[in-house]
Every structure is written in C-alpha cells, then in structure tokens.
Design a protein around this motif. Structure first.
Motif, PDB file in Angstrom:
ATOM      1  N   LEU A   1       0.825  -1.207   0.000  1.00  0.00           N
ATOM      2  CA  LEU A   1       0.000   0.000   0.000  1.00  0.00           C
ATOM      3  C   LEU A   1       0.861   1.260   0.000  1.00  0.00           C
ATOM      4  N   TYR A   2       1.914   1.246   0.804  1.00  0.00           N
ATOM      5  CA  TYR A   2       2.830   2.387   0.838  1.00  0.00           C
ATOM      6  C   TYR A   2       3.477   2.577  -0.529  1.00  0.00           C
ATOM      7  N   SER A   3       3.941   1.482  -1.113  1.00  0.00           N
ATOM      8  CA  SER A   3       4.615   1.553  -2.406  1.00  0.00           C
ATOM      9  C   SER A   3       3.681   2.108  -3.484  1.00  0.00           C
ATOM     10  N   PHE A   4       2.431   1.653  -3.486  1.00  0.00           N
ATOM     11  CA  PHE A   4       1.509   2.139  -4.507  1.00  0.00           C
ATOM     12  C   PHE A   4       1.265   3.633  -4.342  1.00  0.00           C
ATOM     13  N   TRP A   5       0.925   4.054  -3.106  1.00  0.00           N
ATOM     14  CA  TRP A   5       0.554   5.453  -2.909  1.00  0.00           C
ATOM     15  C   TRP A   5       1.735   6.387  -3.197  1.00  0.00           C
ATOM     16  N   VAL A   6       2.904   6.062  -2.635  1.00  0.00           N
ATOM     17  CA  VAL A   6       4.044   6.976  -2.729  1.00  0.00           C
ATOM     18  C   VAL A   6       4.755   6.849  -4.072  1.00  0.00           C
ATOM     19  N   HIS A   7       5.136   5.629  -4.424  1.00  0.00           N
ATOM     20  CA  HIS A   7       6.018   5.452  -5.583  1.00  0.00           C
ATOM     21  C   HIS A   7       5.276   5.395  -6.913  1.00  0.00           C
ATOM     22  N   SER A   8       4.054   4.876  -6.902  1.00  0.00           N
ATOM     23  CA  SER A   8       3.318   4.770  -8.163  1.00  0.00           C
ATOM     24  C   SER A   8       2.384   5.959  -8.374  1.00  0.00           C
ATOM     25  N   LEU A   9       1.509   6.215  -7.393  1.00  0.00           N
ATOM     26  CA  LEU A   9       0.515   7.266  -7.558  1.00  0.00           C
ATOM     27  C   LEU A   9       1.146   8.661  -7.509  1.00  0.00           C
ATOM     28  N   CYS A  10       1.928   8.931  -6.456  1.00  0.00           N
ATOM     29  CA  CYS A  10       2.474  10.285  -6.283  1.00  0.00           C
ATOM     30  C   CYS A  10       3.706  10.536  -7.148  1.00  0.00           C
ATOM     31  N   ASP A  11       4.714   9.671  -7.018  1.00  0.00           N
ATOM     32  CA  ASP A  11       5.989   9.926  -7.696  1.00  0.00           C
ATOM     33  C   ASP A  11       5.901   9.777  -9.205  1.00  0.00           C
ATOM     34  N   VAL A  12       4.962   8.981  -9.692  1.00  0.00           N
ATOM     35  CA  VAL A  12       4.892   8.743 -11.136  1.00  0.00           C
ATOM     36  C   VAL A  12       3.630   9.363 -11.739  1.00  0.00           C
ATOM     37  N   TYR A  13       2.469   8.876 -11.354  1.00  0.00           N
ATOM     38  CA  TYR A  13       1.250   9.287 -12.049  1.00  0.00           C
ATOM     39  C   TYR A  13       0.947  10.768 -11.853  1.00  0.00           C
ATOM     40  N   LEU A  14       0.996  11.241 -10.600  1.00  0.00           N
ATOM     41  CA  LEU A  14       0.678  12.648 -10.370  1.00  0.00           C
ATOM     42  C   LEU A  14       1.725  13.575 -10.964  1.00  0.00           C
ATOM     43  N   VAL A  15       3.002  13.218 -10.829  1.00  0.00           N
ATOM     44  CA  VAL A  15       4.055  14.048 -11.416  1.00  0.00           C
ATOM     45  C   VAL A  15       3.884  14.127 -12.933  1.00  0.00           C
ATOM     46  N   ARG A  16       3.563  12.990 -13.544  1.00  0.00           N
ATOM     47  CA  ARG A  16       3.376  12.971 -14.996  1.00  0.00           C
ATOM     48  C   ARG A  16       2.159  13.790 -15.414  1.00  0.00           C
ATOM     49  N   ASN A  17       1.068  13.772 -14.633  1.00  0.00           N
ATOM     50  CA  ASN A  17      -0.191  14.379 -15.056  1.00  0.00           C
ATOM     51  C   ASN A  17      -0.522  15.678 -14.355  1.00  0.00           C
ATOM     52  N   VAL A  18       0.428  16.237 -13.625  1.00  0.00           N
ATOM     53  CA  VAL A  18       0.117  17.417 -12.824  1.00  0.00           C
ATOM     54  C   VAL A  18      -0.387  18.562 -13.697  1.00  0.00           C
ATOM     55  N   HIS A  19       0.227  18.768 -14.850  1.00  0.00           N
ATOM     56  CA  HIS A  19      -0.213  19.876 -15.712  1.00  0.00           C
ATOM     57  C   HIS A  19      -1.580  19.584 -16.321  1.00  0.00           C
ATOM     58  N   THR A  20      -1.813  18.321 -16.693  1.00  0.00           N
ATOM     59  CA  THR A  20      -3.110  17.950 -17.251  1.00  0.00           C
ATOM     60  C   THR A  20      -4.218  18.174 -16.236  1.00  0.00           C
ATOM     61  N   LEU A  21      -3.964  17.769 -14.981  1.00  0.00           N
ATOM     62  CA  LEU A  21      -4.991  17.862 -13.943  1.00  0.00           C
ATOM     63  C   LEU A  21      -5.263  19.300 -13.525  1.00  0.00           C
ATOM     64  N   GLN A  22      -4.267  20.174 -13.699  1.00  0.00           N
ATOM     65  CA  GLN A  22      -4.435  21.566 -13.274  1.00  0.00           C
ATOM     66  C   GLN A  22      -5.036  22.448 -14.359  1.00  0.00           C
ATOM     67  N   GLN A  23      -5.246  21.904 -15.555  1.00  0.00           N
ATOM     68  CA  GLN A  23      -5.851  22.682 -16.635  1.00  0.00           C
ATOM     69  C   GLN A  23      -7.278  23.074 -16.261  1.00  0.00           C
ATOM     70  N   GLN A  24      -7.657  24.255 -16.659  1.00  0.00           N
ATOM     71  CA  GLN A  24      -8.994  24.741 -16.350  1.00  0.00           C
ATOM     72  C   GLN A  24     -10.039  24.206 -17.325  1.00  0.00           C
ATOM     73  N   CYS A  25      -9.649  24.025 -18.579  1.00  0.00           N
ATOM     74  CA  CYS A  25     -10.608  23.553 -19.564  1.00  0.00           C
ATOM     75  C   CYS A  25     -10.888  22.074 -19.372  1.00  0.00           C
ATOM     76  N   GLY A  26     -12.096  21.659 -19.636  1.00  0.00           N
ATOM     77  CA  GLY A  26     -12.506  20.280 -19.390  1.00  0.00           C
ATOM     78  C   GLY A  26     -12.306  19.399 -20.605  1.00  0.00           C
ATOM     79  N   ASN A  27     -11.076  19.273 -21.094  1.00  0.00           N
ATOM     80  CA  ASN A  27     -10.848  18.394 -22.241  1.00  0.00           C
ATOM     81  C   ASN A  27     -10.948  16.938 -21.813  1.00  0.00           C
ATOM     82  N   ARG A  28     -11.010  16.097 -22.814  1.00  0.00           N
ATOM     83  CA  ARG A  28     -11.226  14.668 -22.548  1.00  0.00           C
ATOM     84  C   ARG A  28     -10.103  14.063 -21.716  1.00  0.00           C
ATOM     85  N   ALA A  29      -8.839  14.423 -22.003  1.00  0.00           N
ATOM     86  CA  ALA A  29      -7.704  13.856 -21.273  1.00  0.00           C
ATOM     87  C   ALA A  29      -7.773  14.222 -19.796  1.00  0.00           C
ATOM     88  N   ARG A  30      -8.170  15.471 -19.515  1.00  0.00           N
ATOM     89  CA  ARG A  30      -8.268  15.876 -18.111  1.00  0.00           C
ATOM     90  C   ARG A  30      -9.392  15.138 -17.401  1.00  0.00           C
TER      91      ARG A  30
END
Length: 1046
Positions: free
Chosen positions: A780-809
């Motif tokens: 559980l620690y590995s998934f949350w820290v190393h997969s979700l935060c360190d990889v997925y969120l870092v990779r998608n931070v700009h996509t998630l912070q976009q104001q427009c509601g495009n399909r990718a976001r």
C-alpha cells in the motif's frame, strides 16, 4: 459529505470545527463517572472565556482550535468545512471514534444492515490487560494487528465480534491498593476486615479502572464496548466457580503439598510469569525489600559435613548456606570416584545433631562445586524431586514472612533469612567446618511485583492436573483444522506441568472449596468439599460423609484462584458460558487468537486445555503469535530497565523532561534509574515528537510478526507520519482537480496506474489471508508513494491543473478519484482515522452510480475480481523498463549536479524497446526531466525500424540501462562544466585526509580486540565516506571527458 451534528457558530459568522479528544460516554454506560464539581465549574469558566474572547478574533487558527477542542464536547465533525492546508493528528483523530461508537458500527448487529453482508462470522477477544496497568507498545502492537484484521473482516461483510476486557490482576491490583492505603491512611491491609478491604479495591477500580479502556479507544480499537468483560463481573465470576467445581468433580483439580514460588513481601504464592530471572556473573550486592543494607548474592559457600563412623568428611557447596538447617541428606553421583567409599554412610548435622544419609543419584552434577550437594527438599525444586525418589523427609526452616522458624533453634528463630546467612557461615567457621567462598554465576529468581527474592516453600495448595488435560487437548487439536502461526508444535504448546492455582490474596475469586469439620473427625485431618455455593457444598458433604447437613461446619478456603485461571476461561466465559447464550452459539469457538509469543505456556496452553475440557472444543480455530517489541537497541521493554514507551506518548508527543519524570516516578534502583535516564537523553534528546495514532499503527503493522523480535524506533513511526502527510496533500490536490467524469482509461499512464492498483489489491488479498500484514502495508505504501504520487501525479500534474474540461483531463481526474478512493479503502484497517477523514471529503465527487456506506469502516473492501477489467499486465511489465531509464537519467543528472536545467536525451535501444519508449514517451520526458528525448535504434536483422535512427551528438554523458539500452545526456550548454569540476575537486581534497585517518584506525592490528563494539560501529558508519569519494571520482571522470569532447 458531512455528518449531521452540532457546529459551533461564533458571532453568527465564524464557524469552526470542534472535536472532543475524549471518547463518547453515554450516561448509562458503565465507563462513565462524574467529574468533581470544582472541575466542572473550572471547565465552564474556561468555555465562557473562550467564547467571549472569540468575538474579537473571528478567524481562528488551528492552534486555537486544538486548545478549545479539549473544553467543548461536540462528537461530530463537519467535513464540508475548508480543508486544512496541513495534516494534524489532533485534528483528524479527535472525533471520528466517538461517531463510530455512537452509530454502533463496531457491533455484530451492524452486519444485518450491510448491503454486502456474507454469512460468515469472525470473532476474537483482546488479551485482557491488567486493570492496574497502562498500555505499552506491546499492547499497541496487539491492538494494531487485531484491529486491522477485525476492520478488514468487517469490510468484507462478515459478522464481526471483538470483545474488550480487563483482567482483575489479583496481585498487581492488591499491591497498588495496599500502597495507596498506606500512603493516604497509614493503614495496612490487616487493619481492615476482608470485606472492608475489598470495598476499597472496588472503589479504586471504579475510579481508575476505565483508564485502559480510554487508551484502547485512543488507539482506534473497533471493539464492541456493549460486551466489555471484566473478570470480576458477577457473570464471569459464576463461570469461574463453575469451572472449578467441574474440574474438581472430574478429579482434575486436587489439593496437595508441594513446592511453590513464594513472595515473602506479598505473603503469597505467585505464578511463573511473575518471576523474573536476574543473571549474576559473580558477587553482586542487591537491595531486597525489608532489609536496610544490600544483600550479597552470586557467591558459593563450601562447608563440610563430618561422616559418621568414618575418618573423613564430605564437603558440599551452596549459594544458600542459611537453608542448611533444613538439610536431610547429602547426594553424590554414583560414578564419582571421589565418593565411592562413603556410599550408604551418614553425616552428622553440626547444629541439629541429625543423622543424614549419603545418597547416590545421577541427577547430581559432578562438575559443580565439590560434586557433592546438600539436599534441602523444602526449599529447592531439584531437592524436592530427590526427596520423592529417595523417600526423604522435608523440613521447612523459613516461614512465610521470610524469617527462620523454630526448626532452626533459638539462636536463629525469628532472624531474617538473609541475615541468618552470615550467622550460619560464622557458626560453621567456629566449628572449623567452613571451607571457603568464591564467586559463582547464577540466575536469581525475583518477584516482578515486589522486587523480593523468591523463596521456594512447601505448602498445601490447589493444583490443576495438567498431564491428562494436555493429552486430551493434543488429541482434539490433531483432529482439528487449528493452525498455529508460529514455529512450534502443538504438543509443545500443551507441554505444561501441574499448575498451582492457589493465591494467598483477598482480591480475586475466592476458591469455592470448603474445609469440613465433622463432630467426631480427627483434629489434624483435612477434609474438603466444593460447590457453586456454600449450601451446595454442605449438601455434598452430607452425602459424602453420611451425616445430616446441619451437623457439618464449613470454612471456605480464604485463598483466591490464580488470575491465569480466570483468564484461561476468557474465550468462552466472555460469551456467557456456562449458559448457552446466543453469543456462545454464534461466536464460539473464536475465529482466531492473536497474542504475543511470550504467552504460549502461561495463557495459550491453559486456554486450550480448559476450553477442550469444559466445552469439548478448542477455544479458537487459529492462533497467531506476534513477536516481542524491543527498544531501538534490541532490549526487551521492561519497567525494571526504565525503557518502556507509552504509546500515548508517541501519539501525542512528550518532552524529554516529562519522560525523565516518568522514570523517577517508578521504583527503579538508583543506578538503573541513572542508566535509563541517560539512555533517554541519547535516544530522545528533544523528546518524542507527535506522531498520531495512524502512524503508530501503520509502523507497528509494517514489521514482520513471526520471526525476529521487533526493534521499533521513533524515527520509523515519524516516517509513517510523513506518509500521512503525503496522503493529506494528495487529497488536497485531488479535491482541487476533481470534476465529473467516468473511468475509461485512455493513455498508457492511465492504464498503467489502474493495473498497478489491481496488482496492489491482489497483494492485499493474498497477504491478509496469510496474516502477512507487513507485506500488505508495504504494498500500500509503495503504490501510494512510488506509483501514484511519484509517477502518475508528477506525470499528469499539468493535465490535472488545466482549467478547460478536455477529454484527457476528465479521464485523468476519474482515474485519480478511483485510485485515491480505492487506496483509502485498502488502507482503512491500518489507518482508520485519516482514511475516514479523507474518504468523507472525497464523497461529494463520488459517481452517482456508485453506492457508498455512511462510513468508510463499513465500505466493502476492494477485491481483485471487481477490478479485473483494470488489469493490463503488459503495461506494468513494459513500465519496469521505463522506470529503469528514468532512474539512470536522474542518476546522470545528479552526477553532474544538474538541478533545474532540462537537457536533451538520446536513447540507444532495440526496436522492441523503442516501441515501449514511444508508448510512454511523455512520461519519460516528464519524469526524467529532459527537454526532449530521441531514439537511436539498433538494426535487428531485417526488422524495420519504428522511426528513423538519430545518432547522439558527441560529448554526452552516457548511462547504461541494460546490455542493449544506453542513455546519452547532452549537457553542453546547460551547465558550467569548469565550475562543477572545481567544486567537486575541492570536496574531494577535504574527504581524502578524513578517509585516510579512518582507514588507518580500521586497519590497525588491535582494532577488533581493543576497540569497543559501539565505537567500531560508529567508525564503520563513517567509512561510508569512501562511497561518497567514489561518486565524486565518477562525476569528475564524466565531466572531464565531456570537457575534452568540447
């Protein structure tokens, strides 16, 4: 989502969330007791002052809230209020428990309301802690493990019952109350009648006995408090009486004279678990209760017995010369050549003039002392066995109060046993029979309750005949499906000798046995009967002796039963046995027993034997043992060492000064107190920081339960608190990004994180079933820290912070919601407070088609079958290569000190690897922190290249990923190479002399023999400088090559 409750409004516009740090206590609960009137008035004034002053400060800080929450009891929390910017254990853990308890979520009756309920029962009891005590980290481990299992099963839809309880702790409780009466009233126990004293004990229990229940609540234990069980409750007491009577009727309890562990200070027999063994290497002076000066131990005295009608003597060695007044024989080994001539002869006792036989027995150790041993059956367990084998008399020379008795003669009668020791040695010297004294290593038995030296005494007591019960229990267990999660055999668990259950106390279950006096019975002859009441015992006696009931005089045994006797009945007595209650029918046998491995023989074996004998069933289907918790130095946590850590001190934090005060409040020897306080200064120079309940529980469950003992350091718990903060910040980001959307993973990264979540659920399923909780927490620690935060969120931070509601976001938001929501559910059994808080705040964004329970604690636990459509094994497999590329790229950046710049990167790889890199291209660029990356494919036969090959430019840094794949990082123009070389060279010049000095110490010939181990460990840790120097050399080599290429 928020729960209906009271919200305090100040000046009509300021709304603040308040939570009570105290557990919810309904007025009709037995755990509730009134506060003194003065205390109520004080709290009322503080509340009024706080409310009035708040009119001048409408924007309260979290610090003010934490102060006021102790004054106002508002048991509900409003999660619609703004989300605090930082994680605070006080804020999160202050009110959820009261809500859970009020809603009845811990009751098995809640099972009927679950939409995902299954027809399966899970039941267990908490090992009942002593009512006198407070929880230590060993208790916290038990609670963390058991509650994780309980919450997991409840979320699976099982009908769950976890019963809380407290043990009356006969000796411990009576000792505490006796000290209190002496301190407050100046009275001894003997100044009261038995009834008056018991009233004092009950008064103390009602005042202080609920403290441990408060601590269990603070640890988040989801216990069914409506079924709380105290071993002195009337119903439980009836079960104890029933058990004793049934065992007596079947001949398994008997009265006999035997050697027992006697505490002269407590004036009672004590159990083996209450005896500490102190190892002495030689002469040691120790403080003993009742003695003004320290007493010498760890020496062996040798003296001689003259042999009757023989020109010679037999010298014997002993560590207890004072007991020689009770000697009845001298024993030698039959094969010892030194004593062949005296076999069958007799010795003359110099003080009693008693003739004593010289016997031979193979039990004698020829190498110990002189090879001849004095035999004192009434004061030594080995000698008692010898007396049974050779029909020797048993003479008691030490009384219950620890003084020498009349068998010793007037010159010693009434003298304290250790004062008599020197008198005996002096008398032997006068008779020219003393042969010397020397140091002797030994194990000294000490009463853990009083600190007194244990005296083996010969007394008539009640015993449980364990041999027959053990054999029956073994047979039942061999034909059952019971599993012991420990490296021990079932026969070993039940391999116990007969058990003394008499205790010379007033607090406890008075033995329901009665001495019978008949009109014409001999005065010295003991006759006993037993019964569920005195009237039943009278009727039994009338039938047994053929007399009228009114002609019989009965006197109940004043002793009480060993506390372990009642605790051995706990698994079924807590459910209403001997009555066939609904709870007993539904929840017995218990599903599992989880406890410390140190209780195998004292508690587990006895529960097994009593359960099989009284219910014809094993009391539990499985047994799970956890290891002992030790301090960071590997020492067992013990009050006698002063290294016990209160879990509440870890949860709330504590200063070094307060820690030291706690040591002083104990009854440690001054030298041990100084050692303990010095250790605290080194281990906690700034005290213990606040870590919170969730962090402590997660840290405890992160250790492997079977195998080596657990050496827990506060830094590990603090690391788990940082994990809590990581979860908190992840939720803050998630709430800021979420919107409407459904989960249909589009990108490679979406598919990868969903598959990683599926794999994590599989790991949780498999390892929960195997009770490998450390593997669950790690996953559980590995998934949350190393997969979700360190990889997925870092990779998608700009996509998630976009104001427009495009399909990718929209897809990224949906994926993020489901990953976070599912992860919180997976973590809930370990970290119930923070997961409930975050999950509740996530509920407004729940898809309308997804039903949810009122509380996360009742939410269905995720299963792999539900998430099978999220499993993309090829994505997970391919991303392992991508992660290795990212690791090597970051390593190259670090070697050259590149921090902000983003150089270009060329990847030299095979066509199949290129396909993977193209698939995860955006992730590689973002996570490697490069401006762009180019692929340079190697031709493989006639296989067409996926893209045109682009060779890397000269002067690049090169890193190896595997035997095919290499990275080329183009650093020219993004860093000042000359400046970096200069800085690294200066650092190297500073490190070289230090390393040479350390190596000269380590390589000296006397290093291993003369340097203490702790100093060697410190030096060895500094030799890690060599690794830093090697890294600098590697960086310089790369930079110099790049400089040359330019």
């Amino acid at each position: 989502m928020w729960r209906a409750g009271r919200v305090l409004t100040v000046a009509e516009r300021s709304t603040v969330r308040f939570c009570s740090s105290n557990p919810l206590k309904p007025s009709n609960s037995s755990s509730s007791f009134p506060r003194p009137q003065a205390e109520k008035q004080r709290r009322k004034r503080e509340r009024e002052k706080a409310i009035l002053s708040s009119q001048h400060n409408r924007c309260w800080s979290l610090l003010v809230f934490l102060k006021l929450k102790e004054m106002l009891f508002i048991p509900f929390a409003d999660t619609s209020l703004p989300f605090p910017s930082s994680y605070s254990p006080d804020y999160v853990e202050s009110s959820w428990y009261q809500w859970w308890e009020k809603e009845g979520y811990f009751s098995p009756e809640q099972h009927e309301k679950l939409t995902h309920a299954v027809d399966r029962t899970f039941s267990l009891c908490i090992p009942p802690p002593n009512v006198t005590g407070t929880l230590h980290l060993g208790h916290a481990l038990t609670v963390a493990v058991e509650d994780a299992l309980v919450r997991w099963r409840r979320m699976q839809g099982c009908r769950v019952l976890w019963v809380p309880g407290c043990d009356h702790a006969g000796i411990a409780t009576q000792s505490v109350v006796e000290r209190r009466l002496l301190r407050e009233q100046g009275k001894q126990r003997q100044d009261f009648t038995r009834e008056e004293f018991l009233q004092e004990v009950w008064r103390w229990k009602n005042e202080k006995g609920e403290e441990i229940y408060h601590q269990l609540r603070r640890l988040g234990a989801s216990l069914d408090w409506q079924r709380a069980c105290f071993t002195m409750d009337p119903a439980f007491s009836r079960a104890v009486t029933e058990a004793f009577v049934r065992l007596c009727d079947s001949g398994l309890v008997y009265r006999s004279e035997a050697l027992i562990n006697w505490s002269c200070a407590l004036q009672s027999a004590i159990s083996d678990i209450e005896v500490d063994s102190k190892e002495l290497s030689g002469q040691t002076m120790l403080s003993v209760p009742g003695y003004e000066h320290k007493v010498e131990f760890g020496t062996m005295v040798t003296f001689a017995y003259p042999v009757e009608d023989y020109n010679g003597e037999v010298a014997v060695s002993t560590t207890r010369p004072e007991t020689m007044l009770g000697d009845v024989a001298v024993a030698v080994h039959p094969d010892d050549p030194r004593y062949q001539a005296v076999h069958g002869k007799q010795c003359r006792h110099p003080f009693t003039n008693r003739l004593m036989p010289i016997i031979t027995d193979p039990m004698v150790d020829m190498q110990l002392g002189t090879g001849a041993v004095k035999v004192t059956p009434a004061h030594d367990h080995t000698d008692f066995l010898l007396s049974q084998r050779h029909s020797l008399p048993r003479i008691t020379v030490i009384g219950e109060d620890g003084t020498m008795n009349s068998h010793c003669g007037q010159w010693l009668e009434g003298v304290k046993r250790f004062d008599a020791r020197q008198r005996v040695v002096d008398a032997l010297t006068e008779r020219k029979l003393f042969r010397g004294k020397k140091d002797h290593s030994m194990a000294l038995p000490i009463c853990s309750r009083s600190g007194d030296i244990i005296e083996p005494l010969l007394k008539k007591q009640w015993f449980v005949r364990c041999g027959k019960m053990a054999k029956k229990a073994i047979q039942v267990s061999l034909t059952s499906e019971q599993i012991f999660h420990l490296n021990t055999s079932k026969s070993e668990v039940c391999n116990v000798i007969d058990w003394c259950i008499s205790r010379q106390l007033w607090w406890g279950h008075q033995i329901p046995a009665y001495q019978v006096e008949l009109p014409d019975s001999p005065a010295k002859q003991e006759e006993w009967v037993w019964g569920r009441s005195e009237e039943e015992a009278r009727q039994r006696a009338a039938v047994k002796y053929g007399v009228k009931p009114e002609a019989i005089s009965l006197t109940q045994d004043p002793d009480v039963l060993d506390t372990w006797f009642s605790s051995g009945l706990f698994p079924f007595a807590m459910l209403g046995w001997p009555q066939q209650t609904a709870d007993l029918q539904h929840f017995y046998p218990n599903s599992i027993l989880e406890t410390g491995s140190d209780l195998i023989f004292f508690w587990v074996a006895r529960m097994v034997m009593l359960g099989v004998e009284l219910t014809d069933q094993l009391p539990f289907k499985q047994v799970l043992f956890h290891s002992l918790v030790r301090d960071k130095h590997g020492r067992k946590m013990s009050k006698s060492l002063g290294n016990v850590i209160d879990p509440l001190d870890v949860i709330h934090g504590i200063s070094l000064e307060r820690l030291q005060e706690k040591v002083k409040e104990g009854n440690l020897d001054p030298r041990e107190q100084a050692v303990a306080m010095e250790a605290q200064k080194k281990d906690f120079p700034k005290g213990i920081p606040q870590c919170g309940t969730d962090a402590l529980r997660f840290a405890l469950c992160s250790h492997k339960m079977q195998g080596e003992d657990i050496s827990l350091s506060i830094s590990q718990v603090l690391s788990c608190r940082h994990f809590c903060n990581k979860m908190w910040q992840t939720l803050r980001f998630t709430l800021g990004a979420l919107g409407d959307g459904t989960l249909h993973p589009l990108s490679s990264m979406d598919r990868w994180i969903c598959s990683r979540l599926y794999s994590t659920v599989v790991q949780c399923e498999q390892n929960f079933e195997a009770y490998e909780l450390h593997t669950v927490t790690s996953a559980l620690y590995s998934f949350w820290v190393h997969s979700l935060c360190d990889v997925y969120l870092v990779r998608n931070v700009h996509t998630l912070q976009q104001q427009c509601g495009n399909r990718a976001r929209q897809v990224a938001c949906s994926v993020l919601y489901h990953c976070v929501s599912t992860s919180l559910t997976l973590l809930s059994p370990f970290m119930p407070f923070i997961t409930e808080e975050l999950w509740q705040r996530l509920q407004p964004f729940r898809p309308q088609t997804a039903p949810a329970a009122a509380s996360l604690s009742l939410q269905p636990y995720p299963t792999s079958s539900q998430l099978a459509h999220w499993h993309f094994p090829e994505e997970e497999r391919d991303f392992l290569l991508v992660q290795e590329v990212i690791r090597v790229a970051r390593s190259l950046r670090a070697q050259c000190g590149i921090t902000k710049e983003k150089p270009a990167m060329w990847v030299e790889c095979s066509p199949s690897q290129a396909q993977i890199f193209l698939h995860f291209g955006p992730a590689i660029s973002t996570l490697s922190r490069v401006s762009c990356f180019h692929l340079s494919c190697l031709q493989e036969g006639d296989t067409p290249l996926p893209i045109p090959a682009t060779p890397p430019p000269k002067g690049c840094l090169v890193g190896v990923v595997d035997h095919i794949c290499k990275l080329h990082l183009h650093v020219q123009g993004v860093m000042n190479i000359d400046k970096q070389i200069t800085q690294l060279s200066q650092r190297r010049h500073k490190l070289i002399p230090k390393l040479e000095e350390l190596l000269s110490k380590v390589q000296s010939p006397d290093y291993l023999t003369k340097v203490p181990a702790q100093i060697r460990e410190q030096v060895d840790s500094k030799v890690s400088t060599a690794q830093e120097l090697k890294n600098i050399e590697d960086q310089l080599k790369v930079l110099q090559q790049t400089q040359t290429a330019e």
